[in-house]
Design a protein around this motif. Sequence first.
Motif, PDB file in Angstrom:
ATOM      1  N   LYS A 251      48.925 -18.041  11.298  1.00 45.63           N
ATOM      2  CA  LYS A 251      49.699 -17.354  12.256  1.00 45.63           C
ATOM      3  C   LYS A 251      49.279 -15.972  12.363  1.00 45.63           C
ATOM      4  CE  LYS A 251      54.261 -19.110  10.490  1.00 45.63           C
ATOM      5  NZ  LYS A 251      55.459 -18.870   9.660  1.00 45.63           N
ATOM      6  N   ALA A 252      48.717 -15.414  11.324  1.00 46.14           N
ATOM      7  CA  ALA A 252      47.965 -14.064  11.464  1.00 46.14           C
ATOM      8  C   ALA A 252      47.158 -13.889  12.315  1.00 46.14           C
ATOM      9  CB  ALA A 252      47.661 -13.428  10.124  1.00 46.14           C
ATOM     10  N   SER A 253      46.215 -14.815  12.428  1.00 43.02           N
ATOM     11  CA  SER A 253      45.199 -15.087  13.156  1.00 43.02           C
ATOM     12  C   SER A 253      45.671 -15.478  14.723  1.00 43.02           C
ATOM     13  CB  SER A 253      44.079 -16.112  12.874  1.00 43.02           C
ATOM     14  OG  SER A 253      43.393 -16.068  11.596  1.00 43.02           O
ATOM     15  N   GLN A 254      46.375 -16.098  14.880  1.00 45.31           N
ATOM     16  CA  GLN A 254      47.276 -16.373  16.155  1.00 45.31           C
ATOM     17  C   GLN A 254      47.963 -15.119  16.867  1.00 45.31           C
ATOM     18  OE1 GLN A 254      46.712 -19.218  17.994  1.00 45.31           O
ATOM     19  NE2 GLN A 254      47.457 -18.011  19.513  1.00 45.31           N
ATOM     20  N   ALA A 255      48.301 -14.269  16.012  1.00 46.02           N
ATOM     21  CA  ALA A 255      49.058 -13.138  16.442  1.00 46.02           C
ATOM     22  C   ALA A 255      48.118 -11.772  16.719  1.00 46.02           C
ATOM     23  CB  ALA A 255      49.902 -12.390  15.045  1.00 46.02           C
TER      24      ALA A 255
ATOM     25  N   ALA B 130      45.141 -12.863  18.246  1.00 44.68           N
ATOM     26  CA  ALA B 130      44.596 -13.549  19.357  1.00 44.68           C
ATOM     27  C   ALA B 130      45.531 -13.254  20.657  1.00 44.68           C
ATOM     28  CB  ALA B 130      44.333 -14.907  19.107  1.00 44.68           C
ATOM     29  N   ASP B 131      46.618 -13.438  20.260  1.00 46.99           N
ATOM     30  CA  ASP B 131      47.766 -13.065  21.232  1.00 46.99           C
ATOM     31  C   ASP B 131      47.899 -11.611  21.660  1.00 46.99           C
ATOM     32  OD1 ASP B 131      48.641 -15.693  21.163  1.00 46.99           O
ATOM     33  OD2 ASP B 131      50.386 -15.517  20.049  1.00 46.99           O
ATOM     34  N   ALA B 132      47.650 -10.587  20.992  1.00 46.01           N
ATOM     35  CA  ALA B 132      47.668  -9.183  21.196  1.00 46.01           C
ATOM     36  C   ALA B 132      46.454  -9.035  21.796  1.00 46.01           C
ATOM     37  CB  ALA B 132      47.794  -8.431  20.071  1.00 46.01           C
ATOM     38  N   ARG B 133      45.300  -9.638  21.556  1.00 45.68           N
ATOM     39  CA  ARG B 133      43.922  -9.297  21.994  1.00 45.68           C
ATOM     40  C   ARG B 133      44.053  -9.820  23.584  1.00 45.68           C
ATOM     41  NH1 ARG B 133      40.195 -12.529  19.309  1.00 45.68           N
ATOM     42  NH2 ARG B 133      40.349 -10.917  17.361  1.00 45.68           N
ATOM     43  N   ASP B 134      44.702 -10.908  23.937  1.00 43.66           N
ATOM     44  CA  ASP B 134      44.842 -11.349  25.248  1.00 43.66           C
ATOM     45  C   ASP B 134      45.652 -10.356  26.256  1.00 43.66           C
ATOM     46  OD1 ASP B 134      43.300 -13.632  24.365  1.00 43.66           O
ATOM     47  OD2 ASP B 134      44.868 -14.748  24.200  1.00 43.66           O
ATOM     48  N   LYS B 135      46.272  -9.607  25.561  1.00 43.42           N
ATOM     49  CA  LYS B 135      47.117  -8.643  26.256  1.00 43.42           C
ATOM     50  C   LYS B 135      46.328  -7.362  26.767  1.00 43.42           C
ATOM     51  CE  LYS B 135      51.513 -10.218  24.389  1.00 43.42           C
ATOM     52  NZ  LYS B 135      52.504  -9.923  23.548  1.00 43.42           N
ATOM     53  N   GLY B 136      45.132  -7.359  26.992  1.00 47.53           N
ATOM     54  CA  GLY B 136      44.265  -6.139  27.652  1.00 47.53           C
ATOM     55  C   GLY B 136      43.632  -5.292  26.753  1.00 47.53           C
ATOM     56  N   ASP B 137      43.533  -4.092  26.906  1.00 48.42           N
ATOM     57  CA  ASP B 137      42.944  -3.128  26.419  1.00 48.42           C
ATOM     58  C   ASP B 137      43.243  -2.807  24.906  1.00 48.42           C
ATOM     59  OD1 ASP B 137      41.286  -0.759  25.801  1.00 48.42           O
ATOM     60  OD2 ASP B 137      42.805   0.817  27.133  1.00 48.42           O
ATOM     61  N   LEU B 138      42.240  -3.168  24.156  1.00 43.80           N
ATOM     62  CA  LEU B 138      42.695  -2.922  22.463  1.00 43.80           C
ATOM     63  C   LEU B 138      42.810  -1.560  22.028  1.00 43.80           C
ATOM     64  CD1 LEU B 138      40.122  -5.651  21.185  1.00 43.80           C
ATOM     65  CD2 LEU B 138      42.684  -5.730  21.840  1.00 43.80           C
ATOM     66  N   SER B 139      42.253  -0.671  22.829  1.00 47.20           N
ATOM     67  CA  SER B 139      42.353   0.904  22.249  1.00 47.20           C
ATOM     68  C   SER B 139      43.769   1.380  22.369  1.00 47.20           C
ATOM     69  CB  SER B 139      41.335   1.866  23.142  1.00 47.20           C
ATOM     70  OG  SER B 139      41.925   1.981  24.578  1.00 47.20           O
ATOM     71  N   GLU B 140      44.670   1.007  23.202  1.00 46.28           N
ATOM     72  CA  GLU B 140      45.998   1.364  23.441  1.00 46.28           C
ATOM     73  C   GLU B 140      47.015   0.285  23.082  1.00 46.28           C
ATOM     74  OE1 GLU B 140      46.701   3.352  26.922  1.00 46.28           O
ATOM     75  OE2 GLU B 140      45.029   4.803  26.724  1.00 46.28           O
ATOM     76  N   ASN B 141      46.523  -0.772  22.190  1.00 44.10           N
ATOM     77  CA  ASN B 141      47.436  -1.926  22.080  1.00 44.10           C
ATOM     78  C   ASN B 141      47.980  -1.846  20.542  1.00 44.10           C
ATOM     79  OD1 ASN B 141      48.595  -4.468  21.676  1.00 44.10           O
ATOM     80  ND2 ASN B 141      46.752  -5.673  22.937  1.00 44.10           N
TER      81      ASN B 141
ATOM     82  N   ALA C 171      49.061  -6.444  14.232  1.00 46.00           N
ATOM     83  CA  ALA C 171      48.686  -7.726  13.642  1.00 46.00           C
ATOM     84  C   ALA C 171      47.377  -7.789  12.875  1.00 46.00           C
ATOM     85  CB  ALA C 171      48.424  -8.480  15.037  1.00 46.00           C
ATOM     86  N   LYS C 172      46.618  -6.806  13.231  1.00 43.13           N
ATOM     87  CA  LYS C 172      45.370  -6.399  12.351  1.00 43.13           C
ATOM     88  C   LYS C 172      45.812  -6.063  10.879  1.00 43.13           C
ATOM     89  CE  LYS C 172      41.301  -6.802  12.899  1.00 43.13           C
ATOM     90  NZ  LYS C 172      40.485  -7.910  12.539  1.00 43.13           N
ATOM     91  N   GLU C 173      46.576  -5.019  11.014  1.00 43.63           N
ATOM     92  CA  GLU C 173      47.175  -4.569   9.449  1.00 43.63           C
ATOM     93  C   GLU C 173      47.866  -5.693   8.860  1.00 43.63           C
ATOM     94  OE1 GLU C 173      49.850  -1.003   7.750  1.00 43.63           O
ATOM     95  OE2 GLU C 173      48.965  -0.608   9.940  1.00 43.63           O
TER      96      GLU C 173
ATOM     97  N   GLN D 132      47.477  -8.905   8.994  1.00 45.16           N
ATOM     98  CA  GLN D 132      46.295  -9.703   8.484  1.00 45.16           C
ATOM     99  C   GLN D 132      45.687  -9.071   7.273  1.00 45.16           C
ATOM    100  OE1 GLN D 132      42.547 -10.065  10.575  1.00 45.16           O
ATOM    101  NE2 GLN D 132      42.679 -12.340  10.148  1.00 45.16           N
ATOM    102  N   GLY D 133      45.371  -7.817   7.291  1.00 44.87           N
ATOM    103  CA  GLY D 133      44.532  -7.027   6.274  1.00 44.87           C
ATOM    104  C   GLY D 133      45.485  -6.994   4.948  1.00 44.87           C
ATOM    105  N   LEU D 134      46.919  -6.901   5.098  1.00 48.13           N
ATOM    106  CA  LEU D 134      47.906  -7.204   3.931  1.00 48.13           C
ATOM    107  C   LEU D 134      47.855  -8.500   3.345  1.00 48.13           C
ATOM    108  CD1 LEU D 134      50.577  -4.676   5.165  1.00 48.13           C
ATOM    109  CD2 LEU D 134      48.835  -4.226   3.291  1.00 48.13           C
ATOM    110  N   LEU D 135      47.641  -9.347   4.308  1.00 44.54           N
ATOM    111  CA  LEU D 135      47.896 -10.883   3.775  1.00 44.54           C
ATOM    112  C   LEU D 135      46.632 -11.361   2.959  1.00 44.54           C
ATOM    113  CD1 LEU D 135      49.333 -13.767   3.791  1.00 44.54           C
ATOM    114  CD2 LEU D 135      48.276 -14.022   6.013  1.00 44.54           C
ATOM    115  N   GLU D 136      45.448 -10.952   3.554  1.00 48.19           N
ATOM    116  CA  GLU D 136      44.216 -11.135   2.707  1.00 48.19           C
ATOM    117  C   GLU D 136      44.312 -10.580   1.354  1.00 48.19           C
ATOM    118  OE1 GLU D 136      42.053 -13.619   3.560  1.00 48.19           O
ATOM    119  OE2 GLU D 136      43.056 -13.891   5.428  1.00 48.19           O
ATOM    120  N   LEU D 137      44.804  -9.273   1.443  1.00 46.30           N
ATOM    121  CA  LEU D 137      44.657  -8.705   0.123  1.00 46.30           C
ATOM    122  C   LEU D 137      45.822  -9.558  -0.944  1.00 46.30           C
ATOM    123  CD1 LEU D 137      44.192  -6.321  -1.707  1.00 46.30           C
ATOM    124  CD2 LEU D 137      46.336  -5.258  -0.652  1.00 46.30           C
TER     125      LEU D 137
END
Length: 159
Positions: A29-33, A35-46, A52-54, A56-61
């Motif tokens: 689910k975290a990986s999909q979130a 991917a979905d956010a990445r598909d929305k365009g410019d990552l610098s202001e997303n 979603a990355k944060e 995922q980091g908490l989940l991995e911890l």
Amino acid sequence: MSKLNYLTEDGLKKLKEELNHLKTVERPKASQAIADARDKGDLSENAEYDAAKEAQGLLELKISKMEELVQNSRVIDESKIDYSKVQIMTKVKIRNTKNKAEMQYSIVSESEADLKKGKIAVNTPIAKGLLGKTVGEKTIVQAPAGNMEFEILEISPMT
């Protein structure tokens, strides 16, 4: 070396089930979130991507900590527990000597503690004060609310 974590067989089973759920359900689910956010365009202001990355980091911890907990867990052989004194995996009935209130607790590992079910962790002030005591003994427990004196009324197996 990490400290050992003593559990019941049921407690270890539940821990493994939760870890499996995190790996097989929550991780995808975290990986999909992401991917979905990445598909929305410019990552610098997303902000959605950053969140979603944060997450995922908490989940991995959490997964990492649970894997370590499972790896350092030992199942307690309940047939070898001495019920003549309070110890982990025993149920103890106590009376507050001041107000005569009676309480019953099961002394369990930190990961199995659930106050609503009367299960307190072996490292809590009350459990620490009761450990090693026998029926009829009185003990003073240093609680956050101040010192409290308890009398051990009964020690029995957890059921």
